[in-house]
Design a protein around this motif. Sequence first.
Motif, short mmCIF file in Angstrom:
data_model
loop_
_atom_site.label_atom_id
_atom_site.label_comp_id
_atom_site.label_asym_id
_atom_site.label_seq_id
_atom_site.Cartn_x
_atom_site.Cartn_y
_atom_site.Cartn_z
N ASP A 1 117.40 24.83 -54.99
CA ASP A 1 116.25 24.14 -55.92
C ASP A 1 115.64 22.50 -55.51
O ASP A 1 114.94 22.43 -55.92
N THR A 2 116.26 22.36 -54.00
CA THR A 2 115.08 21.30 -53.73
C THR A 2 114.85 21.42 -52.30
O THR A 2 115.32 22.99 -51.60
N LEU A 3 113.99 21.63 -51.88
CA LEU A 3 113.36 21.90 -50.60
C LEU A 3 113.65 21.71 -49.45
O LEU A 3 114.84 20.50 -49.53
N LEU A 4 114.57 22.58 -48.69
CA LEU A 4 115.74 22.04 -47.36
C LEU A 4 114.39 22.72 -45.84
O LEU A 4 113.26 22.57 -46.64
N GLU A 5 114.61 22.18 -45.12
CA GLU A 5 114.50 22.42 -44.03
C GLU A 5 115.39 22.73 -43.23
O GLU A 5 116.22 22.24 -42.99
N ILE A 6 114.67 23.76 -42.54
CA ILE A 6 115.51 24.11 -40.95
C ILE A 6 114.59 23.96 -39.55
O ILE A 6 113.31 24.12 -39.89
N SER A 7 114.90 23.25 -39.11
CA SER A 7 114.09 22.22 -37.67
C SER A 7 114.13 22.57 -36.95
O SER A 7 115.39 22.47 -36.46
N ASP A 8 113.84 22.64 -35.66
CA ASP A 8 114.16 22.26 -34.29
C ASP A 8 114.91 23.65 -33.22
O ASP A 8 116.02 22.61 -32.92
N VAL A 9 115.00 24.50 -33.46
CA VAL A 9 115.54 25.66 -32.89
C VAL A 9 115.21 26.69 -32.66
O VAL A 9 114.57 26.97 -33.39
#
Length: 255
Positions: free
Chosen positions: A138-146
């Motif tokens: 329910d909160t904005l998630l971050e998937i980064s730099d992979v």
Amino acid sequence: MKKIIRGQRFHIVGELCMTAFLVLMICSSAFAAAPWDGTVGTLPEPVDNVYTITTPQELAAVVKAVNNGTNTFKGQTIRLGGDIDLNEQFWSPIGTPSKPFSGNFDGNNHSVKGLRIITSTIENGIYYAGFFGYISSDTLLEISDVTVSGSITISSKSITGNNAAYISGIAAFAYNTNFSGCTSDVNISVNYDESAVNHLIGGIAGILSNGGTVQKCKNIGTITSRGSKAVSLGGLVGASSGTVDDSVNEGKLTI
């Protein structure tokens, strides 16, 4: 005499530099994670809600914790502390609809190579195949730099009937998720029987749901889909209710 002394000094300095270089190379090798043997390790202790993953076994422990419902990692971050080699061992996607991955993932500019998926997670008649199976919070998630590389090969033996499927190198299903600085070098090959329908396939996400973004991402893997009556295929996302910006597909797409 002075020239000899000066030469000796240069010789000694050169030997010291070479020794230091060799020690650095040995240490780097010593701390490089070995290829995955398929076993599951234990999670490291988090520091300030960050789990730093340095071995394939620890990454497998993340899968186990999420898919067993032990930990969704909500409010926490999984961070890679080095490159991970999955060694083409069977990979179970991280997260399902009933047990999603709900944390952030920081690749820390490292790579996960050797991803191999030949079947997919199924729940309520829907299949999920990717490094991540289902991401949601329910909160904005971050998937980064992979960067993820490897292969996904799905056939009618693993997906049959009038079932939907979400397939991607990074995340099969992503709800309320931002992707940034991610690269998929996963070659995806999907061959269905003629009854299969409603398949969403993309390099970064099979579906980007409830908003979210794909920014500064790249797909360089090939994507091939054959036999499906209905397929939504994209180099970056299969379908999206979010936005894609400053991202590029360089992989070959075939339907």
